[in-house]
Design a protein around this motif. Structure first.
Motif, PDB file in Angstrom:
ATOM      1  N   PHE A  76      -0.871 -24.344  -2.307  1.00  0.00           N
ATOM      2  CA  PHE A  76       0.030 -24.722  -1.216  1.00  0.00           C
ATOM      3  C   PHE A  76       0.604 -26.115  -1.534  1.00  0.00           C
ATOM      4  CE2 PHE A  76       0.643 -27.042   2.738  1.00  0.00           C
ATOM      5  CZ  PHE A  76       1.357 -26.145   3.508  1.00  0.00           C
ATOM      6  N   PRO A  77       1.898 -26.410  -1.299  1.00  0.00           N
ATOM      7  CA  PRO A  77       2.851 -25.599  -0.526  1.00  0.00           C
ATOM      8  C   PRO A  77       3.744 -24.701  -1.377  1.00  0.00           C
ATOM      9  CG  PRO A  77       3.756 -27.768  -0.805  1.00  0.00           C
ATOM     10  CD  PRO A  77       2.425 -27.784  -1.511  1.00  0.00           C
ATOM     11  N   ASN A  78       3.594 -24.768  -2.728  1.00  0.00           N
ATOM     12  CA  ASN A  78       4.446 -23.886  -3.543  1.00  0.00           C
ATOM     13  C   ASN A  78       4.232 -22.415  -3.173  1.00  0.00           C
ATOM     14  OD1 ASN A  78       5.489 -26.069  -4.908  1.00  0.00           O
ATOM     15  ND2 ASN A  78       4.093 -25.911  -6.638  1.00  0.00           N
ATOM     16  N   THR A  79       3.002 -22.084  -2.861  1.00  0.00           N
ATOM     17  CA  THR A  79       2.680 -20.715  -2.444  1.00  0.00           C
ATOM     18  C   THR A  79       2.342 -20.701  -0.964  1.00  0.00           C
ATOM     19  OG1 THR A  79       1.810 -20.155  -4.637  1.00  0.00           O
ATOM     20  CG2 THR A  79       1.123 -18.765  -2.799  1.00  0.00           C
ATOM     21  N   ARG A  80       3.088 -19.953  -0.225  1.00  0.00           N
ATOM     22  CA  ARG A  80       2.834 -19.746   1.199  1.00  0.00           C
ATOM     23  C   ARG A  80       2.765 -18.240   1.429  1.00  0.00           C
ATOM     24  NH1 ARG A  80       4.224 -24.097   4.808  1.00  0.00           N
ATOM     25  NH2 ARG A  80       5.045 -25.936   3.701  1.00  0.00           N
ATOM     26  N   LEU A  81       1.557 -17.725   1.520  1.00  0.00           N
ATOM     27  CA  LEU A  81       1.392 -16.282   1.645  1.00  0.00           C
ATOM     28  C   LEU A  81       1.987 -15.733   2.941  1.00  0.00           C
ATOM     29  CD1 LEU A  81      -2.184 -15.780   0.156  1.00  0.00           C
ATOM     30  CD2 LEU A  81       0.016 -15.275  -0.904  1.00  0.00           C
ATOM     31  N   ARG A  82       2.144 -16.578   3.931  1.00  0.00           N
ATOM     32  CA  ARG A  82       2.727 -16.105   5.189  1.00  0.00           C
ATOM     33  C   ARG A  82       4.198 -15.734   5.039  1.00  0.00           C
ATOM     34  NH1 ARG A  82       1.686 -19.853  10.177  1.00  0.00           N
ATOM     35  NH2 ARG A  82       2.951 -18.169  11.090  1.00  0.00           N
ATOM     36  N   ARG A  83       4.832 -16.174   3.963  1.00  0.00           N
ATOM     37  CA  ARG A  83       6.238 -15.778   3.750  1.00  0.00           C
ATOM     38  C   ARG A  83       6.362 -14.262   3.650  1.00  0.00           C
ATOM     39  NH1 ARG A  83       6.982 -20.750   0.339  1.00  0.00           N
ATOM     40  NH2 ARG A  83       6.241 -19.553  -1.456  1.00  0.00           N
ATOM     41  N   LEU A  84       5.305 -13.635   3.118  1.00  0.00           N
ATOM     42  CA  LEU A  84       5.337 -12.183   2.939  1.00  0.00           C
ATOM     43  C   LEU A  84       4.911 -11.424   4.195  1.00  0.00           C
ATOM     44  CD1 LEU A  84       3.783 -11.955  -0.643  1.00  0.00           C
ATOM     45  CD2 LEU A  84       6.191 -11.712  -0.010  1.00  0.00           C
ATOM     46  N   ARG A  85       4.642 -12.166   5.282  1.00  0.00           N
ATOM     47  CA  ARG A  85       4.189 -11.518   6.509  1.00  0.00           C
ATOM     48  C   ARG A  85       5.142 -11.710   7.683  1.00  0.00           C
ATOM     49  NH1 ARG A  85      -1.475 -14.725   6.061  1.00  0.00           N
ATOM     50  NH2 ARG A  85      -2.173 -13.874   4.039  1.00  0.00           N
ATOM     51  N   GLN A  86       6.241 -12.422   7.472  1.00  0.00           N
ATOM     52  CA  GLN A  86       7.014 -12.889   8.615  1.00  0.00           C
ATOM     53  C   GLN A  86       7.920 -11.835   9.243  1.00  0.00           C
ATOM     54  OE1 GLN A  86       9.903 -15.965   7.450  1.00  0.00           O
ATOM     55  NE2 GLN A  86       9.652 -15.334   5.306  1.00  0.00           N
ATOM     56  N   HIS A  87       8.234 -10.749   8.522  1.00  0.00           N
ATOM     57  CA  HIS A  87       9.098  -9.697   9.080  1.00  0.00           C
ATOM     58  C   HIS A  87       8.469  -8.326   8.812  1.00  0.00           C
ATOM     59  CE1 HIS A  87      12.195 -12.658   9.743  1.00  0.00           C
ATOM     60  NE2 HIS A  87      12.219 -12.964   8.443  1.00  0.00           N
ATOM     61  N   ASP A  88       8.762  -7.390   9.699  1.00  0.00           N
ATOM     62  CA  ASP A  88       8.225  -6.038   9.529  1.00  0.00           C
ATOM     63  C   ASP A  88       8.672  -5.430   8.220  1.00  0.00           C
ATOM     64  OD1 ASP A  88       6.987  -3.490  10.577  1.00  0.00           O
ATOM     65  OD2 ASP A  88       9.059  -2.824  10.357  1.00  0.00           O
ATOM     66  N   TRP A  89       9.945  -5.631   7.858  1.00  0.00           N
ATOM     67  CA  TRP A  89      10.455  -4.995   6.651  1.00  0.00           C
ATOM     68  C   TRP A  89       9.744  -5.491   5.403  1.00  0.00           C
ATOM     69  CZ3 TRP A  89      12.352  -7.880   2.703  1.00  0.00           C
ATOM     70  CH2 TRP A  89      12.804  -9.177   2.987  1.00  0.00           C
ATOM     71  N   VAL A  90       9.418  -6.766   5.334  1.00  0.00           N
ATOM     72  CA  VAL A  90       8.753  -7.283   4.138  1.00  0.00           C
ATOM     73  C   VAL A  90       7.270  -6.887   4.137  1.00  0.00           C
ATOM     74  CG1 VAL A  90       8.098  -9.599   4.998  1.00  0.00           C
ATOM     75  CG2 VAL A  90       8.596  -9.251   2.560  1.00  0.00           C
ATOM     76  N   ARG A  91       6.655  -6.823   5.303  1.00  0.00           N
ATOM     77  CA  ARG A  91       5.265  -6.343   5.356  1.00  0.00           C
ATOM     78  C   ARG A  91       5.182  -4.928   4.835  1.00  0.00           C
ATOM     79  NH1 ARG A  91       5.457  -9.089  10.410  1.00  0.00           N
ATOM     80  NH2 ARG A  91       5.697  -7.119  11.554  1.00  0.00           N
ATOM     81  N   LEU A 141       7.300  -3.572   2.759  1.00  0.00           N
ATOM     82  CA  LEU A 141       7.694  -3.578   1.352  1.00  0.00           C
ATOM     83  C   LEU A 141       6.537  -3.943   0.425  1.00  0.00           C
ATOM     84  CD1 LEU A 141      10.369  -3.104  -0.205  1.00  0.00           C
ATOM     85  CD2 LEU A 141      10.664  -5.593  -0.223  1.00  0.00           C
ATOM     86  N   VAL A 142       5.659  -4.844   0.870  1.00  0.00           N
ATOM     87  CA  VAL A 142       4.582  -5.318  -0.001  1.00  0.00           C
ATOM     88  C   VAL A 142       3.221  -4.699   0.334  1.00  0.00           C
ATOM     89  CG1 VAL A 142       5.779  -7.513  -0.353  1.00  0.00           C
ATOM     90  CG2 VAL A 142       4.039  -7.344   1.448  1.00  0.00           C
ATOM     91  N   ARG A 143       3.199  -3.762   1.252  1.00  0.00           N
ATOM     92  CA  ARG A 143       1.919  -3.150   1.653  1.00  0.00           C
ATOM     93  C   ARG A 143       1.252  -2.460   0.464  1.00  0.00           C
ATOM     94  NH1 ARG A 143       3.194  -0.380   6.665  1.00  0.00           N
ATOM     95  NH2 ARG A 143       2.883  -2.467   7.546  1.00  0.00           N
ATOM     96  N   GLU A 144       0.004  -2.773   0.238  1.00  0.00           N
ATOM     97  CA  GLU A 144      -0.727  -2.260  -0.923  1.00  0.00           C
ATOM     98  C   GLU A 144      -1.262  -0.853  -0.721  1.00  0.00           C
ATOM     99  OE1 GLU A 144      -3.791  -5.078  -1.839  1.00  0.00           O
ATOM    100  OE2 GLU A 144      -2.430  -6.778  -1.580  1.00  0.00           O
ATOM    101  N   THR A 145      -1.599  -0.511   0.502  1.00  0.00           N
ATOM    102  CA  THR A 145      -2.187   0.798   0.806  1.00  0.00           C
ATOM    103  C   THR A 145      -1.383   1.456   1.912  1.00  0.00           C
ATOM    104  OG1 THR A 145      -4.384  -0.075   0.282  1.00  0.00           O
ATOM    105  CG2 THR A 145      -4.302   1.998   1.489  1.00  0.00           C
ATOM    106  N   THR A 146      -1.062   2.708   1.735  1.00  0.00           N
ATOM    107  CA  THR A 146      -0.301   3.432   2.750  1.00  0.00           C
ATOM    108  C   THR A 146      -1.067   4.675   3.182  1.00  0.00           C
ATOM    109  OG1 THR A 146       0.916   4.659   1.041  1.00  0.00           O
ATOM    110  CG2 THR A 146       1.928   2.639   1.896  1.00  0.00           C
ATOM    111  N   LEU A 147      -0.764   5.119   4.383  1.00  0.00           N
ATOM    112  CA  LEU A 147      -1.385   6.303   4.960  1.00  0.00           C
ATOM    113  C   LEU A 147      -0.285   7.233   5.430  1.00  0.00           C
ATOM    114  CD1 LEU A 147      -4.160   7.547   6.034  1.00  0.00           C
ATOM    115  CD2 LEU A 147      -3.551   6.473   8.218  1.00  0.00           C
ATOM    116  N   THR A 148      -0.354   8.502   5.068  1.00  0.00           N
ATOM    117  CA  THR A 148       0.615   9.501   5.502  1.00  0.00           C
ATOM    118  C   THR A 148      -0.142  10.741   5.974  1.00  0.00           C
ATOM    119  OG1 THR A 148       0.880  10.809   3.455  1.00  0.00           O
ATOM    120  CG2 THR A 148       2.068   8.698   3.578  1.00  0.00           C
TER     121      THR A 148
END
Length: 328
Positions: free
Chosen positions: A4-19, A21-28
């Motif tokens: 931190f601060p170069n890496t802010r993991l919350r950047r990947l959590r701030q919008h539904d679309w990006v969450r 997009l980067v989701r590691e595990t999916t359920l269908t």
């Protein structure tokens, strides 16, 4: 390690679309196997007191459930029988009836929805007066004598149209013997989903209520189901079942044994499934009905946990509800 601060993991959590997009595990819905109880009762449905929202289904109602699974995109249904107590005996002979409940349900469900796979539990406990998974003599469950009956049961189910034989008895050597029986009967394409690591668990209580064996069970099943403290033994069980011809593997129960799910998948790379058993279902439903948890969110979170641990799919009573959520 990024800092931190170069890496802010919350950047990947701030919008539904990006969450998403980067989701590691999916359920269908493709990850779900619907577990349901079929009954020979004259009533179309019967509630299971210890499993709110779950009913025993008549053959006709089970056929309608197969159509519902097809509509929801659920690929397979696992069926478990509840037979009239008058049909039970010491050796579970009703389980070998080619015109019995399971065979009738399989035929009706395949007629209703041919594209939905049918998984048949193979064990004697729904049909025995003592509630054990095998032939009982002098208080002891006999391994080899039980396997002979399981072979016959498996062939009858396969001939009725069952797609997947799922032996849940935990007798030594039963997978190889069942595979040989299926081959000899011309049922070489029938899959075997082995209950490879099935533990002697306290989480099965509501299921025994559902199939009517809870009050009948004499003693416990610790001489054939696995000790909850063992994990290396699970890998040995799995390795033997693969060698004997299992196509797919199961760990049961699910949530208390996520470590076993992960180890089995990592060690063998075989199609691996977790069974979210009746006790897991009942706990979530009870807490939800008391307003202690958000039932739908916990349902989905628990199913995701199985996938994250490495399971290829989940046998669950929640399947139709979860599929409706996933289908929006």
């Amino acid at each position: 390690m990024p800092q931190f601060p170069n890496t802010r993991l919350r950047r990947l959590r701030q919008h539904d679309w990006v969450r998403r997009l980067v989701r590691e595990t999916t359920l269908t819905p493709d990850d779900l196997i619907w577990t349901l109880v079929v009954s020979d009762s004259a009533d179309p449905t019967e509630p299971v007191p210890s499993m709110p929202g779950i009913e025993r289904l008549s053959v006709k109602a089970a056929a309608a459930a197969a159509k519902e699974a097809e509509r929801l995109g659920i690929p397979a249904i696992a069926i478990f029988p509840h037979v009239d107590p008058g049909k039970k005996d010491e050796t579970g002979s009703e389980g070998l009836n080619p015109d019995g409940l399971v065979a009738s349900a399989v035929k009706a469900m395949k007629d209703a929805a041919p594209g939905v796979g049918i998984v048949c539990d193979v064990a004697l406990d729904p049909f025995t007066t003592h509630g054990h998974d095998g032939v009982l003599k002098n208080g002891q469950v006999l391994n080899d004598e039980t396997i002979e009956r399981l072979q016959e049961q498996s062939v009858i189910y396969a001939q009725a149209g069952c797609d997947v034989i799922a032996p849940s008895d935990m007798m030594d050597g039963r997978i190889g013997k069942i595979r040989a029986a299926l081959e000899e009967a011309g049922q070489a394409d029938t899959l075997i989903l082995s209950y490879a690591a099935k533990y002697a668990s306290a989480f099965y209580g509501p299921y025994r209520d559902a199939i009517g064996s809870a009050k009948a069970l004499s003693g416990d099943k610790k001489t054939y189901q696995m000790d909850p403290g063992n994990s290396q033994e699970a890998l040995r069980e799995v390795a033997m079942d693969i060698e004997e011809g299992a196509d797919m593997l199961m760990v049961k129960p699910g949530l208390p044994y996520l470590d076993i799910v992960a180890r089995v998948k990592m060690e063998f790379g075989m199609p691996t499934y977790a069974f979210q058993v009746s006790g897991e279902y009942a706990m979530i439903e009870a807490a939800s009905s008391n307003g202690w948890i958000d039932g739908e969110r916990v349902m989905m979170e628990s199913l995701m946990a199985f996938k994250r641990a490495g399971a290829d799919g989940v046998l669950t009573y929640f399947a139709p509800r979860a599929a409706r959520v996933l289908n929006g």
